[in-house]
Design a protein around this motif. Structure first.
Motif, mmCIF file in Angstrom:
data_model
loop_
_atom_site.group_PDB
_atom_site.id
_atom_site.type_symbol
_atom_site.label_atom_id
_atom_site.label_comp_id
_atom_site.label_asym_id
_atom_site.label_seq_id
_atom_site.Cartn_x
_atom_site.Cartn_y
_atom_site.Cartn_z
ATOM 1 N N GLN A 115 37.368 -35.573 -59.076
ATOM 2 C CA GLN A 115 38.304 -35.367 -57.968
ATOM 3 C C GLN A 115 39.586 -34.696 -58.468
ATOM 4 O OE1 GLN A 115 39.298 -38.950 -55.861
ATOM 5 N NE2 GLN A 115 40.738 -37.911 -54.497
ATOM 6 N N VAL A 116 40.093 -35.130 -59.600
ATOM 7 C CA VAL A 116 41.305 -34.533 -60.170
ATOM 8 C C VAL A 116 41.042 -33.065 -60.515
ATOM 9 C CG1 VAL A 116 42.842 -34.547 -62.175
ATOM 10 C CG2 VAL A 116 42.308 -36.686 -60.995
ATOM 11 N N ALA A 117 39.889 -32.788 -61.115
ATOM 12 C CA ALA A 117 39.548 -31.410 -61.480
ATOM 13 C C ALA A 117 39.476 -30.523 -60.243
ATOM 14 C CB ALA A 117 38.228 -31.384 -62.236
ATOM 15 N N ILE A 118 38.891 -31.014 -59.175
ATOM 16 C CA ILE A 118 38.805 -30.235 -57.932
ATOM 17 C C ILE A 118 40.188 -29.964 -57.369
ATOM 18 C CG2 ILE A 118 38.041 -30.348 -55.513
ATOM 19 C CD1 ILE A 118 35.536 -31.853 -56.553
ATOM 20 N N GLU A 119 41.026 -30.992 -57.345
ATOM 21 C CA GLU A 119 42.384 -30.825 -56.817
ATOM 22 C C GLU A 119 43.215 -29.857 -57.669
ATOM 23 O OE1 GLU A 119 43.974 -32.140 -54.067
ATOM 24 O OE2 GLU A 119 42.061 -32.960 -53.376
ATOM 25 N N LEU A 120 43.115 -29.992 -58.989
ATOM 26 C CA LEU A 120 43.917 -29.135 -59.864
ATOM 27 C C LEU A 120 43.481 -27.678 -59.817
ATOM 28 C CD1 LEU A 120 44.388 -31.326 -63.065
ATOM 29 C CD2 LEU A 120 46.120 -30.707 -61.377
ATOM 30 N N THR A 121 42.194 -27.437 -59.655
ATOM 31 C CA THR A 121 41.697 -26.059 -59.674
ATOM 32 C C THR A 121 41.649 -25.412 -58.301
ATOM 33 O OG1 THR A 121 39.411 -26.842 -59.574
ATOM 34 C CG2 THR A 121 40.343 -26.431 -61.767
ATOM 35 N N ALA A 122 41.996 -26.146 -57.259
ATOM 36 C CA ALA A 122 41.936 -25.590 -55.904
ATOM 37 C C ALA A 122 42.926 -24.438 -55.723
ATOM 38 C CB ALA A 122 42.211 -26.684 -54.873
ATOM 39 N N HIS A 123 44.095 -24.551 -56.307
ATOM 40 C CA HIS A 123 45.121 -23.519 -56.107
ATOM 41 C C HIS A 123 44.995 -22.389 -57.130
ATOM 42 C CE1 HIS A 123 48.892 -21.594 -55.251
ATOM 43 N NE2 HIS A 123 49.327 -21.821 -56.477
ATOM 44 N N ASP A 124 44.973 -22.719 -58.426
ATOM 45 C CA ASP A 124 44.898 -21.704 -59.480
ATOM 46 C C ASP A 124 44.078 -22.281 -60.629
ATOM 47 O OD1 ASP A 124 45.223 -19.697 -61.320
ATOM 48 O OD2 ASP A 124 47.411 -19.692 -61.271
ATOM 49 N N ALA A 125 42.791 -21.975 -60.617
ATOM 50 C CA ALA A 125 41.877 -22.566 -61.593
ATOM 51 C C ALA A 125 42.215 -22.158 -63.021
ATOM 52 C CB ALA A 125 40.435 -22.180 -61.267
ATOM 53 N N LEU A 126 42.594 -20.903 -63.231
ATOM 54 C CA LEU A 126 42.904 -20.435 -64.575
ATOM 55 C C LEU A 126 44.135 -21.143 -65.138
ATOM 56 C CD1 LEU A 126 42.295 -18.540 -66.922
ATOM 57 C CD2 LEU A 126 43.698 -16.809 -65.785
ATOM 58 N N ALA A 127 45.184 -21.266 -64.339
ATOM 59 C CA ALA A 127 46.396 -21.951 -64.785
ATOM 60 C C ALA A 127 46.112 -23.424 -65.063
ATOM 61 C CB ALA A 127 47.501 -21.803 -63.750
ATOM 62 N N ALA A 128 45.309 -24.055 -64.219
ATOM 63 C CA ALA A 128 44.981 -25.460 -64.430
ATOM 64 C C ALA A 128 44.193 -25.645 -65.721
ATOM 65 C CB ALA A 128 44.176 -25.994 -63.238
ATOM 66 N N HIS A 129 43.252 -24.762 -65.983
ATOM 67 C CA HIS A 129 42.455 -24.848 -67.212
ATOM 68 C C HIS A 129 43.325 -24.587 -68.439
ATOM 69 C CE1 HIS A 129 38.996 -24.637 -69.844
ATOM 70 N NE2 HIS A 129 39.453 -23.479 -70.298
ATOM 71 N N ALA A 130 44.193 -23.574 -68.364
ATOM 72 C CA ALA A 130 45.066 -23.241 -69.499
ATOM 73 C C ALA A 130 45.977 -24.411 -69.839
ATOM 74 C CB ALA A 130 45.895 -22.000 -69.181
ATOM 75 N N GLU A 131 46.487 -25.089 -68.822
ATOM 76 C CA GLU A 131 47.371 -26.225 -69.082
ATOM 77 C C GLU A 131 46.593 -27.430 -69.593
ATOM 78 O OE1 GLU A 131 50.786 -28.977 -66.951
ATOM 79 O OE2 GLU A 131 49.803 -27.415 -65.785
ATOM 80 N N ALA A 132 45.458 -27.726 -68.993
ATOM 81 C CA ALA A 132 44.696 -28.906 -69.396
ATOM 82 C C ALA A 132 44.095 -28.760 -70.791
ATOM 83 C CB ALA A 132 43.587 -29.173 -68.377
ATOM 84 N N GLU A 133 43.559 -27.586 -71.114
ATOM 85 C CA GLU A 133 42.863 -27.405 -72.387
ATOM 86 C C GLU A 133 43.776 -26.976 -73.525
ATOM 87 O OE1 GLU A 133 39.609 -28.024 -73.190
ATOM 88 O OE2 GLU A 133 39.481 -28.920 -71.193
ATOM 89 N N TYR A 134 44.760 -26.136 -73.215
ATOM 90 C CA TYR A 134 45.559 -25.525 -74.283
ATOM 91 C C TYR A 134 47.050 -25.836 -74.209
ATOM 92 C CZ TYR A 134 41.221 -22.950 -74.578
ATOM 93 O OH TYR A 134 39.890 -22.626 -74.659
#
Length: 125
Positions: A12-31
């Protein structure tokens, strides 16, 4: 889930975080890359320019202060020592053994200087 969330909540958190800007959410979460951590091109250009100027001081001083036929050799040695110091500093900053960065930095610099010197002698004898 690696941060302690249950599988359902993590999804659910992943869906919410990536709903607006998936690339930015991934960059922040992973790196850990956020808009606040992005570089400034002007600041980076000024830093590179200052570093280049600082690195050019030793060879310039050698070329200006040393007269006669020993000038190229002394300048070459001073630049190699400065490059070795640069490799050592980068190794200390990266927390790695200094031998490889020193050899790599000084080696590439030595080859570059030799190519430039030979080209100068061939093109302007």
């Amino acid at each position: 889930m690696s941060r302690g969330l249950s599988p359902g909540l993590a999804k659910q958190v992943a869906i919410e975080l990536t709903a607006h800007d998936a690339l930015a959410a991934h960059a922040e979460a992973e790196y850990g890359i956020t808009s606040a951590s992005q570089t400034s091109p002007l600041r980076d250009a000024l830093a590179v320019g200052a570093a280049f100027a600082a690195g050019a001081v030793l060879p310039w001083l050698a070329a200006v202060l040393i007269a006669g036929p020993s000038r190229p050799l002394v300048t070459f040695v001073i630049v190699l020592l400065a490059l070795a110091l640069t490799g050592w500093i980068s190794a200390r900053m990266s927390d790695v053994h200094p031998a490889r960065p020193i050899i790599r930095t000084a080696g590439i610099g030595a080859v570059s200087m030799l190519i430039t010197y030979i080209a100068g002698r061939v093109l302007h004898p």
